[in-house]
Design an enzyme around this catalytic site. Structure first.
Site, PDB file in Angstrom:
ATOM      1  CB  THR A 135      77.833  48.673  80.242  1.00  0.00           C
ATOM      2  OG1 THR A 135      78.125  49.933  80.821  1.00  0.00           O
ATOM      3  CG2 THR A 135      77.956  48.816  78.732  1.00  0.00           C
ATOM      4  CG  ASP A 136      75.783  52.690  83.252  1.00  0.00           C
ATOM      5  OD1 ASP A 136      76.854  52.388  82.693  1.00  0.00           O
ATOM      6  OD2 ASP A 136      75.736  53.341  84.310  1.00  0.00           O
ATOM      7  CD  GLU A 137      80.785  53.258  80.110  1.00  0.00           C
ATOM      8  OE1 GLU A 137      81.304  53.550  79.027  1.00  0.00           O
ATOM      9  OE2 GLU A 137      81.420  53.220  81.172  1.00  0.00           O
ATOM     10  CE1 TYR A 161      82.926  47.736  77.738  1.00  0.00           C
ATOM     11  CE2 TYR A 161      81.985  49.785  78.562  1.00  0.00           C
ATOM     12  CZ  TYR A 161      82.108  48.405  78.622  1.00  0.00           C
ATOM     13  OH  TYR A 161      81.400  47.694  79.574  1.00  0.00           O
ATOM     14  CE  LYS A 165      79.204  44.861  77.349  1.00  0.00           C
ATOM     15  NZ  LYS A 165      79.538  43.447  77.705  1.00  0.00           N
TER      16      LYS A 165
HETATM   17  P1  NAD Z   1      87.110  42.536  83.163  1.00  0.00           P
HETATM   18  O1  NAD Z   1      87.837  43.291  82.133  1.00  0.00           O
HETATM   19  O2  NAD Z   1      87.579  42.609  84.578  1.00  0.00           O
HETATM   20  O3  NAD Z   1      87.084  40.984  82.786  1.00  0.00           O
HETATM   21  C1  NAD Z   1      86.838  40.542  81.483  1.00  0.00           C
HETATM   22  C2  NAD Z   1      87.166  39.054  81.423  1.00  0.00           C
HETATM   23  O4  NAD Z   1      86.866  38.593  80.095  1.00  0.00           O
HETATM   24  C3  NAD Z   1      88.643  38.741  81.666  1.00  0.00           C
HETATM   25  O5  NAD Z   1      88.769  37.636  82.535  1.00  0.00           O
HETATM   26  C4  NAD Z   1      89.188  38.418  80.284  1.00  0.00           C
HETATM   27  O6  NAD Z   1      90.272  37.509  80.303  1.00  0.00           O
HETATM   28  C5  NAD Z   1      87.955  37.808  79.623  1.00  0.00           C
HETATM   29  N1  NAD Z   1      87.994  37.922  78.165  1.00  0.00           N
HETATM   30  C6  NAD Z   1      88.284  39.025  77.430  1.00  0.00           C
HETATM   31  N2  NAD Z   1      88.234  38.724  76.107  1.00  0.00           N
HETATM   32  C7  NAD Z   1      87.874  37.421  76.021  1.00  0.00           C
HETATM   33  C8  NAD Z   1      87.630  36.542  74.938  1.00  0.00           C
HETATM   34  N3  NAD Z   1      87.770  36.947  73.675  1.00  0.00           N
HETATM   35  N4  NAD Z   1      87.259  35.271  75.200  1.00  0.00           N
HETATM   36  C9  NAD Z   1      87.135  34.838  76.495  1.00  0.00           C
HETATM   37  N5  NAD Z   1      87.375  35.616  77.550  1.00  0.00           N
HETATM   38  C10 NAD Z   1      87.728  36.899  77.322  1.00  0.00           C
HETATM   39  O7  NAD Z   1      85.607  42.989  83.035  1.00  0.00           O
HETATM   40  P2  NAD Z   1      84.500  43.196  84.182  1.00  0.00           P
HETATM   41  O8  NAD Z   1      84.626  44.537  84.753  1.00  0.00           O
HETATM   42  O9  NAD Z   1      84.483  41.995  85.048  1.00  0.00           O
HETATM   43  O10 NAD Z   1      83.186  43.196  83.254  1.00  0.00           O
HETATM   44  C11 NAD Z   1      82.513  41.988  82.952  1.00  0.00           C
HETATM   45  C12 NAD Z   1      81.338  42.305  82.053  1.00  0.00           C
HETATM   46  O11 NAD Z   1      80.454  43.196  82.714  1.00  0.00           O
HETATM   47  C13 NAD Z   1      81.725  42.989  80.737  1.00  0.00           C
HETATM   48  O12 NAD Z   1      80.920  42.462  79.723  1.00  0.00           O
HETATM   49  C14 NAD Z   1      81.408  44.458  80.991  1.00  0.00           C
HETATM   50  O13 NAD Z   1      81.073  45.090  79.777  1.00  0.00           O
HETATM   51  C15 NAD Z   1      80.222  44.352  81.915  1.00  0.00           C
HETATM   52  N6  NAD Z   1      80.035  45.467  82.857  1.00  0.00           N
HETATM   53  C16 NAD Z   1      81.072  45.894  83.636  1.00  0.00           C
HETATM   54  C17 NAD Z   1      80.834  46.910  84.562  1.00  0.00           C
HETATM   55  C18 NAD Z   1      81.939  47.411  85.473  1.00  0.00           C
HETATM   56  O14 NAD Z   1      81.734  48.414  86.176  1.00  0.00           O
HETATM   57  N7  NAD Z   1      83.089  46.769  85.537  1.00  0.00           N
HETATM   58  C19 NAD Z   1      79.568  47.494  84.672  1.00  0.00           C
HETATM   59  C20 NAD Z   1      78.553  47.032  83.831  1.00  0.00           C
HETATM   60  C21 NAD Z   1      78.797  46.011  82.947  1.00  0.00           C
HETATM   61  O1  DAU Z   2      79.161  52.354  83.698  1.00  0.00           O
HETATM   62  C1  DAU Z   2      79.569  51.027  83.592  1.00  0.00           C
HETATM   63  C2  DAU Z   2      80.984  50.976  83.097  1.00  0.00           C
HETATM   64  O2  DAU Z   2      81.807  51.395  84.191  1.00  0.00           O
HETATM   65  C3  DAU Z   2      81.421  49.612  82.616  1.00  0.00           C
HETATM   66  O3  DAU Z   2      80.646  49.250  81.493  1.00  0.00           O
HETATM   67  C4  DAU Z   2      82.910  49.620  82.240  1.00  0.00           C
HETATM   68  O4  DAU Z   2      83.321  48.313  81.882  1.00  0.00           O
HETATM   69  C5  DAU Z   2      83.688  50.078  83.447  1.00  0.00           C
HETATM   70  O5  DAU Z   2      85.059  50.173  83.126  1.00  0.00           O
HETATM   71  C6  DAU Z   2      83.180  51.429  83.937  1.00  0.00           C
HETATM   72  O6  DAU Z   2      83.469  52.468  82.967  1.00  0.00           O
HETATM   73  P1  DAU Z   2      83.970  53.916  83.410  1.00  0.00           P
HETATM   74  O7  DAU Z   2      84.669  54.543  82.288  1.00  0.00           O
HETATM   75  O8  DAU Z   2      82.863  54.673  84.059  1.00  0.00           O
HETATM   76  O9  DAU Z   2      84.991  53.468  84.593  1.00  0.00           O
HETATM   77  P2  DAU Z   2      86.430  54.010  85.003  1.00  0.00           P
HETATM   78  O10 DAU Z   2      86.754  53.394  86.323  1.00  0.00           O
HETATM   79  O11 DAU Z   2      87.415  53.874  83.905  1.00  0.00           O
HETATM   80  O12 DAU Z   2      86.161  55.554  85.221  1.00  0.00           O
HETATM   81  C7  DAU Z   2      85.214  56.010  86.174  1.00  0.00           C
HETATM   82  C8  DAU Z   2      85.194  57.534  86.100  1.00  0.00           C
HETATM   83  O13 DAU Z   2      86.459  58.026  86.593  1.00  0.00           O
HETATM   84  C9  DAU Z   2      85.065  58.077  84.689  1.00  0.00           C
HETATM   85  O14 DAU Z   2      84.293  59.268  84.731  1.00  0.00           O
HETATM   86  C10 DAU Z   2      86.500  58.404  84.281  1.00  0.00           C
HETATM   87  C11 DAU Z   2      87.146  58.786  85.596  1.00  0.00           C
HETATM   88  N1  DAU Z   2      88.588  58.485  85.707  1.00  0.00           N
HETATM   89  C12 DAU Z   2      89.017  57.221  85.433  1.00  0.00           C
HETATM   90  C13 DAU Z   2      90.357  56.902  85.509  1.00  0.00           C
HETATM   91  C14 DAU Z   2      90.833  55.507  85.174  1.00  0.00           C
HETATM   92  C15 DAU Z   2      89.465  59.455  86.149  1.00  0.00           C
HETATM   93  O15 DAU Z   2      89.058  60.599  86.446  1.00  0.00           O
HETATM   94  N2  DAU Z   2      90.787  59.136  86.244  1.00  0.00           N
HETATM   95  C16 DAU Z   2      91.285  57.899  85.938  1.00  0.00           C
HETATM   96  O16 DAU Z   2      92.520  57.694  86.012  1.00  0.00           O
END
Ligand code: NAD
Ligand code: DAU
Length: 355
Positions: A135-137, A161, A165
């Protein structure tokens, strides 16, 4: 099986989009190892559940026996490691699972991948890849005038989180530097699209707005994120897997920086058009400013020149078209929503947004 890939976390949001796209566009076998936490949902993969190229295995990435059996039985040519605890707010309330899965789980997977890879015949060793999805975080937070994160930006994670990562990214790097394991790491910005669990901003707002519930915005709503349509991320991962240089990291982003308030207002405007008879219209009347997230990163922005230049990948979907597709998808998948918003979800929403 020749050309098999092992995907971890394939029942989650990005992993399931990745597998569906892989089966339809590449078509070689996929093993999906997923623990099925609250975020994992096999419904996402229903359309390929009986496809002979796809196999699901319920298991934990931290379980060395399960992982080593999968390597031995299926002899994958690559691992795509998505499995993680992914929600920042949950990491603040309870970091344990984040350290367990994201740090220790990645470590176990690396160890088993290394043991398998070391014993492969030379030609297969050359081709093997371990792609870690990050992730970019991990880069921390930008000021308003700062340049976007690039692959040289120092790590400065601010939440449990992102720290977990970051730790995983460092382990992946170390396995390349120390053992020569052919790793690739991608750092991607915020994804949105079908199958995203409605604890994250975009699906939460779509759901709440269409059912007349408050739209919680943390702080002043001016935090900026760089949004990318999930299928663009999946394509980027395929490019990195196919042509990325081992040991390298690649930033992935949408070139679409928007503040949270703008995101919520855009969703509300589209819903005004698509659902003029909802309980509360205009939907923006549901916007509610709530207490800020502790340690809330102010701004993320990604410099994606490296992946564009070296691998020729660039996002296809504009935010305007992607968000419309996403809203339509949620409106058309009431059954999916009903299932994922059952007991555990309601409990999270009630606890997290209480008061
Ligand atoms: P998600 O939470 O939707 O899915 C995570 C999946 O991992 C689920 O299916 C869960 O059951 C599985 N899981 C969790 N713990 C596990 C374990 N111990 N063993 C096996 N499986 C397990 O997450 P996502 O949003 O699809 O993100 C996927 C990946 O991409 C993550 O590594 C996240 O850090 C990264 N990522 C997400 C975003 C985003 O915006 N969602 C952006 C950048 C990177
Ligand atoms: O940047 C990549 C990341 O993006 C991934 O690595 C994470 O897995 C993914 O969950 C996401 O993280 P964020 O914290 O940016 O996503 P989230 O959707 O939780 O929040 C997006 C923005 O919105 C953040 O600034 C917090 C804000 N927010 C979120 C929620 C859930 C609100 O203002 N209200 C809310 O209820």
């Amino acid at each position: 099986m020749e050309d098999t890939i092992l995907v971890t976390g394939g029942a989650g949001f990005i992993g399931s989009n990745f597998i569906l796209q892989w089966i339809s566009e590449v078509g070689t076998p996929v093993i999906n190892l997923d623990k099925l936490t609250y975020a994992g949902n096999l419904r996402n993969l229903e359309q390929i559940s009986s496809d002979r190229r796809y196999q699901f295995v319920q298991g934990d990435v931290i379980d060395r026996h399960v992982v080593s059996d999968l390597f031995r039985l299926h002899r994958p040519r690559a691992v795509l490691h998505f499995a993680a605890e992914s929600h920042v707010d949950r990491s603040i309330r309870g970091p344990d699972d984040f350290i367990r899965t994201n740090v220790n789980g990645t470590f176990c997977l690396l160890e088993e991948a290394r043991a398998y890879w070391m014993n492969l015949p030379e030609s297969e060793r050359q081709k093997f890849r371990f792609l870690h999805v990050s992730t970019d975080e991990v880069y921390g937070s930008l000021g308003p005038a700062d340049a976007a994160f690039n692959e040289e930006t120092g790590y400065a994670p601010n939440s449990p989180y992102s720290a977990s990562k970051a730790a995983a990214d460092h382990l992946v790097r170390a396995y390349y530097q120390t053992y020569g394991l052919p790793t690739l790491t991608t750092n991607c910005s915020n994804n949105y699209g079908p199958y995203q669990f409605p604890e994250k901003l975009i699906p939460l707002v779509i759901l709440n707005a269409s059912t007349g519930k408050p739209l919680p915005i943390y702080g002043d709503g001016r935090n900026l994120r760089d949004w990318l349509f999930v299928l663009d991320h999946c394509e980027a991962l395929r490019s990195v897997l196919a042509r990325g240089t081992v040991g390298q990291t690649y930033n992935i982003g949408g070139g679409s920086e928007k503040c949270n308030l703008e995101i919520v207002e855009t969703i509300c405007a589209i819903l005004d058009e698509l659902r003029p008879h909802d309980q509360v219209v205009p939907h923006r009347n549901l916007i509610t400013f709530v207490k800020d997230r502790p340690g809330h990163d102010r701004r993320y922005a990604m410099n994606i020149c490296k992946i564009e230049r070296e691998l020729g990948w660039t996002p296809r979907e504009s935010f305007e078209s992607g968000i419309r597709k996403t809203i339509q998808w949620y409106l058309e998948h009431e059954e999916w929503i009903r299932e994922v918003t059952s007991g555990a979800y309601r409990q999270w929403i009630a606890t997290h947004y209480a008061g």
